[in-house]
Design a protein around this motif. Structure first.
Motif, short mmCIF file in Angstrom:
data_model
loop_
_atom_site.label_atom_id
_atom_site.label_comp_id
_atom_site.label_asym_id
_atom_site.label_seq_id
_atom_site.Cartn_x
_atom_site.Cartn_y
_atom_site.Cartn_z
N VAL A 161 -0.01 0.45 3.29
CA VAL A 161 -0.83 1.65 3.24
C VAL A 161 -0.98 2.13 4.68
N GLU A 162 -0.21 3.15 5.02
CA GLU A 162 -0.14 3.65 6.39
C GLU A 162 0.27 5.11 6.35
N ASP A 163 -0.47 5.97 7.04
CA ASP A 163 -0.18 7.41 6.99
C ASP A 163 0.74 7.89 8.11
N GLU A 164 1.09 7.03 9.05
CA GLU A 164 2.06 7.39 10.08
C GLU A 164 3.41 6.80 9.68
N ILE A 165 4.35 7.65 9.29
CA ILE A 165 5.60 7.19 8.70
C ILE A 165 6.42 6.30 9.63
N ILE A 166 6.42 6.58 10.92
CA ILE A 166 7.19 5.74 11.86
C ILE A 166 6.60 4.33 11.90
N VAL A 167 5.28 4.24 11.92
CA VAL A 167 4.61 2.94 11.92
C VAL A 167 4.87 2.23 10.60
N ALA A 168 4.78 2.97 9.50
CA ALA A 168 5.01 2.39 8.18
C ALA A 168 6.42 1.82 8.06
N LYS A 169 7.40 2.54 8.56
CA LYS A 169 8.79 2.06 8.52
C LYS A 169 8.96 0.81 9.38
N MET A 203 -3.26 -2.67 5.00
CA MET A 203 -3.98 -1.41 4.90
C MET A 203 -4.45 -0.91 6.26
N ASP A 204 -4.04 0.30 6.60
CA ASP A 204 -4.62 0.96 7.76
C ASP A 204 -6.02 1.40 7.37
N ILE A 205 -6.90 1.52 8.32
CA ILE A 205 -8.28 1.94 8.02
C ILE A 205 -8.40 3.45 8.00
N MET A 206 -7.85 4.11 8.98
CA MET A 206 -7.94 5.57 9.06
C MET A 206 -6.74 6.17 8.33
N LEU A 207 -7.01 6.82 7.21
CA LEU A 207 -5.96 7.39 6.37
C LEU A 207 -6.26 8.84 6.05
N GLY A 208 -5.22 9.57 5.67
CA GLY A 208 -5.43 10.92 5.16
C GLY A 208 -6.05 10.85 3.78
N GLY A 209 -6.65 11.91 3.35
CA GLY A 209 -7.30 11.92 2.03
C GLY A 209 -8.77 11.63 2.13
N GLU A 210 -9.42 11.62 0.99
CA GLU A 210 -10.87 11.43 0.97
C GLU A 210 -11.29 9.97 1.03
N THR A 211 -10.40 9.06 0.62
CA THR A 211 -10.72 7.64 0.58
C THR A 211 -10.06 6.94 1.77
N ASP A 212 -10.86 6.38 2.66
CA ASP A 212 -10.28 5.68 3.80
C ASP A 212 -9.84 4.28 3.37
N GLY A 213 -9.25 3.55 4.31
CA GLY A 213 -8.72 2.23 3.99
C GLY A 213 -9.77 1.22 3.57
N ILE A 214 -10.94 1.30 4.15
CA ILE A 214 -12.00 0.36 3.80
C ILE A 214 -12.46 0.58 2.36
N SER A 215 -12.69 1.82 1.99
CA SER A 215 -13.10 2.11 0.61
C SER A 215 -12.01 1.75 -0.38
N ALA A 216 -10.76 2.05 -0.04
CA ALA A 216 -9.64 1.70 -0.92
C ALA A 216 -9.53 0.19 -1.08
N ALA A 217 -9.71 -0.55 0.02
CA ALA A 217 -9.64 -2.01 -0.04
C ALA A 217 -10.72 -2.58 -0.96
N GLU A 218 -11.93 -2.02 -0.90
CA GLU A 218 -13.01 -2.49 -1.78
C GLU A 218 -12.65 -2.27 -3.24
N ILE A 219 -12.12 -1.10 -3.56
CA ILE A 219 -11.74 -0.80 -4.94
C ILE A 219 -10.62 -1.72 -5.40
N ILE A 220 -9.61 -1.90 -4.58
CA ILE A 220 -8.46 -2.74 -4.94
C ILE A 220 -8.89 -4.19 -5.15
N ARG A 221 -9.78 -4.68 -4.30
CA ARG A 221 -10.27 -6.06 -4.45
C ARG A 221 -11.06 -6.22 -5.75
#
Length: 180
Positions: free
Chosen positions: A9-17, A54-72
């Protein structure tokens, strides 16, 4: 043995690759790269990865911390934060998601490998502990309730009081285990 499945989960494509290349060279299978918290939750539901980076700072309304809580909570998938942010406020907030690791960018492949392996090991142990504890508590609570149903016709009041205490303690432990 099957390859370990990792969601990135990463919004910078170069970093993600770069992360994907590192994971593949370490022998992991990448289930996909997503760039928002919302997409991370959907991807977790669809592909059931073994772990999420999971990156913490992401595009969209749900940041990485909130997404991590939901996924867990929904899917019991461990998350390792892989982020450039290490300020006290971010770390304090990240702890609420109960991550299995926190790696600062830029990272070394060995740090990535070590963090994933330790996180997966810890997650397996915790799952086993929860399952075995839940089974033991169910037996304790069930037996205690049978004694209590018999009432004073079969047991003296002091025995019933002690069994009620055992049942109540087991219920408290059960509630605590469910929060893990």
């Amino acid at each position: 043995m099957d390859k370990i499945k990792v969601m990135i989960v990463e919004d910078e494509i170069i970093v993600a690759k770069h992360i994907e290349d590192s994971l593949q060279s370490l022998g992991y299978f990448v289930t996909g790269i997503v760039s928002s918290g919302e997409d991370a939750v959907e991807h977790a539901a669809r592909f059931h990865p073994d772990i999420a980076l999971m990156d913490i700072m992401l595009g969209g309304e749900t940041d990485g911390i909130s997404a991590a809580e939901i996924i867990r909570k929904r899917y019991n998938i461990p998350v390792i934060f892989l982020t450039a942010y290490s300020n006290e406020k971010t770390i304090h907030r990240a702890k609420t998601a109960k991550p299995y690791g926190y790696i600062l960018k830029p990272f070394e492949e060995t740090d990535l490998f070590t963090s994933i392996e330790i996180a997966l090991h810890k997650h397996r142990i915790e799952r086993r502990l929860v399952e075995e504890t839940e089974n033991a508590l169910a037996a304790i609570i069930g037996s205690a309730e049978e004694f209590l149903e018999d009432g004073t016709s079969k047991h003296n009041p002091e025995t019933l009081r002690r069994i009620e205490s055992i049942r109540n303690a087991a219920l408290i432990i059960k509630e605590t285990i469910e929060e893990l």
